[in-house]
Design a protein around this motif. Structure first.
Motif, short mmCIF file in Angstrom:
data_model
loop_
_atom_site.label_atom_id
_atom_site.label_comp_id
_atom_site.label_asym_id
_atom_site.label_seq_id
_atom_site.Cartn_x
_atom_site.Cartn_y
_atom_site.Cartn_z
N TYR A 1 -45.70 24.52 -12.62
CA TYR A 1 -46.85 24.73 -11.06
C TYR A 1 -45.75 25.20 -9.96
CZ TYR A 1 -48.38 23.04 -6.79
OH TYR A 1 -48.75 23.36 -5.40
N GLY B 1 -50.50 19.51 2.33
CA GLY B 1 -50.12 21.08 1.63
C GLY B 1 -51.17 21.70 0.51
N PHE B 2 -51.84 22.45 0.78
CA PHE B 2 -52.39 22.48 -0.74
C PHE B 2 -53.20 21.29 -1.19
CE2 PHE B 2 -49.47 25.58 0.23
CZ PHE B 2 -50.10 27.21 0.75
N GLY B 3 -53.52 20.12 -0.36
CA GLY B 3 -54.17 19.16 -0.98
C GLY B 3 -56.01 18.56 -1.00
N ASP C 1 -54.70 7.09 -4.44
CA ASP C 1 -55.43 7.99 -3.95
C ASP C 1 -55.16 8.00 -2.62
OD1 ASP C 1 -57.50 9.06 -3.53
OD2 ASP C 1 -58.41 8.06 -5.83
N ASN D 1 -58.59 20.12 -2.92
CA ASN D 1 -59.07 19.11 -4.39
C ASN D 1 -59.48 17.37 -4.13
OD1 ASN D 1 -57.32 21.31 -6.39
ND2 ASN D 1 -56.36 20.74 -3.86
N ILE D 2 -59.74 17.21 -3.10
CA ILE D 2 -60.21 16.10 -2.59
C ILE D 2 -61.82 15.90 -2.79
CG2 ILE D 2 -59.85 13.96 -1.32
CD1 ILE D 2 -57.24 15.17 -0.71
N PHE E 1 -54.04 18.39 -12.89
CA PHE E 1 -53.14 18.02 -12.55
C PHE E 1 -51.63 18.08 -13.63
CE2 PHE E 1 -55.35 19.55 -8.32
CZ PHE E 1 -53.93 20.74 -8.41
N LYS F 1 -44.06 27.23 4.11
CA LYS F 1 -43.83 25.75 3.83
C LYS F 1 -42.55 25.09 4.71
CE LYS F 1 -45.82 24.50 -0.62
NZ LYS F 1 -45.36 24.09 -2.44
N CYS G 1 -50.80 14.05 -0.55
CA CYS G 1 -51.11 15.08 -2.23
C CYS G 1 -49.99 15.56 -2.39
CB CYS G 1 -52.08 16.03 -2.13
SG CYS G 1 -53.72 15.51 -1.83
N VAL H 1 -59.40 16.61 -11.69
CA VAL H 1 -58.59 17.20 -11.07
C VAL H 1 -56.79 16.39 -11.41
CG1 VAL H 1 -57.61 17.14 -8.92
CG2 VAL H 1 -60.46 17.84 -9.18
N SER I 1 -51.16 12.27 -9.27
CA SER I 1 -50.79 12.76 -10.94
C SER I 1 -49.80 11.60 -10.89
CB SER I 1 -51.19 14.13 -10.63
OG SER I 1 -50.08 14.55 -11.57
N GLY J 1 -47.46 16.49 -5.43
CA GLY J 1 -48.06 17.26 -5.83
C GLY J 1 -45.67 17.21 -6.54
N ASN K 1 -46.32 28.54 -8.55
CA ASN K 1 -46.64 28.70 -7.16
C ASN K 1 -45.59 29.68 -6.58
OD1 ASN K 1 -48.38 27.27 -6.14
ND2 ASN K 1 -47.45 25.48 -5.23
C1 LIG Z 1 -51.79 22.09 -5.29
S1 LIG Z 1 -51.33 20.72 -5.17
C2 LIG Z 1 -50.40 21.13 -4.01
C3 LIG Z 1 -48.92 20.28 -4.18
C4 LIG Z 1 -47.74 20.10 -2.68
N1 LIG Z 1 -48.76 19.60 -1.68
C5 LIG Z 1 -47.85 21.19 -2.91
O1 LIG Z 1 -47.75 21.87 -1.97
O2 LIG Z 1 -47.28 22.02 -3.98
C6 LIG Z 1 -52.47 19.46 -5.20
C7 LIG Z 1 -51.54 17.64 -5.36
O3 LIG Z 1 -53.09 17.46 -4.72
C8 LIG Z 1 -52.87 16.12 -5.74
N2 LIG Z 1 -54.73 15.41 -5.35
C9 LIG Z 1 -55.57 15.93 -5.66
N3 LIG Z 1 -56.24 14.65 -5.15
C10 LIG Z 1 -55.39 13.70 -5.32
C11 LIG Z 1 -55.97 12.11 -4.99
N4 LIG Z 1 -57.64 12.30 -4.29
N5 LIG Z 1 -55.39 11.77 -4.05
C12 LIG Z 1 -54.00 11.74 -4.53
N6 LIG Z 1 -53.85 12.42 -4.86
C13 LIG Z 1 -54.86 14.22 -4.99
C14 LIG Z 1 -52.98 16.45 -7.48
O4 LIG Z 1 -53.01 16.26 -8.05
C15 LIG Z 1 -51.82 18.01 -6.83
O5 LIG Z 1 -50.74 17.32 -7.21
#
Ligand SMILES: C[S@@+](CC[C@H](N)C(=O)[O-])C[C@H]1O[C@@H](n2cnc3c(N)ncnc32)[C@H](O)[C@@H]1O
Length: 228
Positions: A25, A124-126, A107, A129-130, A18, A41, A60, A14, A85, A62, A29
């Motif tokens: 990105y 947001g949108f995080g 993390d 992905n976890i 990213f 947002k 997260c 993941v 990332s 981004g 978006n």
């Molecule tokens: C879809 S993006 C969302 C970015 C931002 N919050 C937005 O609303 O545009 C998801 C973000 O989550 C981060 N991410 C995913 N898993 C993570 C983790 N375990 N710890 C920290 N960041 C994480 C990714 O690196 C990425 O930047």
């Protein structure tokens, strides 16, 4: 959380994904959401009622959209963004005028803060992905002060409009980026992400109480505010 059982996300993959899409990105978006994501947002952050000197963390973060909106709404809030990332963070750093926002690489499942540190946490949108989403929610609860609020924003209902989005996104990603697989992942992760009702139950099982829910674009996007 049920999504983990059917869609196993390796954190390293993941993170790499990213890093690879970071440059495109923000542009994509906006294209995918037809320019609506910024307004959504903004409204989601506005709902929080952040005050001067409140400590706020965007997990997260981004490229830092939410962190900048927080500063725009309340310039005297103390704002931190965390993400794993480095390429997404590079863009957040670049857009960080006067270094008003603190960013760090870390993390979401192991937040480097003591218990009861923040007045607000936003994501947001995080979560989608976890891999260990449960642990991330536990961490958010831990670092919030008693009475502190968590605002979660992501895709919501799997309705007809949402399915149209599932069709248009891969087409746009094919036109504008070479990384088609990243956006196929996005669609898959969205389709198996719990709908808001189930998500709220997951949050409540970790101790949160629901304060407000707001749906956007006929429920395709949803924000939930919960308090500790
Ligand atoms: C879809 S993006 C969302 C970015 C931002 N919050 C937005 O609303 O545009 C998801 C973000 O989550 C981060 N991410 C995913 N898993 C993570 C983790 N375990 N710890 C920290 N960041 C994480 C990714 O690196 C990425 O930047």
């Amino acid at each position: 959380m049920t999504q983990e059982k059917i869609f196993n996300k390796n954190p390293k993959s993941v993170q790499t994904m990213f890093n690879l899409i970071a440059d495109k990105y923000d542009f994509l978006n906006n294209a995918i959401s037809l320019g609506t994501q910024k307004r959504i947002k903004y409204q989601s952050i506005k709902n929080l009622g952040i005050k001067p000197c409140d400590r706020v963390i965007d997990i997260c973060c981004g490229t830092g959209d939410l962190t900048r909106i927080i500063k725009q709404i309340e310039p005297d809030a103390d704002v931190t963004g965390i993400d794993f990332s480095e390429k997404m963070l590079e863009i957040a750093f670049r857009k960080n005028e006067n270094n008003r926002i603190e960013y760090l690489q870390g993390d979401a499942t192991s937040l480097p803060y003591p218990d009861n540190t923040f007045d607000f946490a936003v994501m947001g949108f995080g979560l989608r992905n976890i891999q260990n989403a449960e642990k991330a929610v536990e961490e958010i609860y831990r670092i919030l002060k008693p009475g502190g609020c968590f605002m979660h924003l992501d895709f919501g209902k799997h309705n007809f409009l949402s399915k149209i989005f599932d069709i248009t996104t891969p087409i746009l990603s094919r036109i504008f980026t070479k990384n088609y697989s990243a956006y196929s992942y996005l669609i898959k992760s969205k389709q198996i992400f719990p709908e808001p009702e189930d998500l709220i139950k997951d949050f409540e099982s970790k101790g949160f109480k629901l304060k407000k829910r707001e749906d956007f674009l006929s429920g395709v996007i949803s924000s939930q505010i919960l308090y500790k």
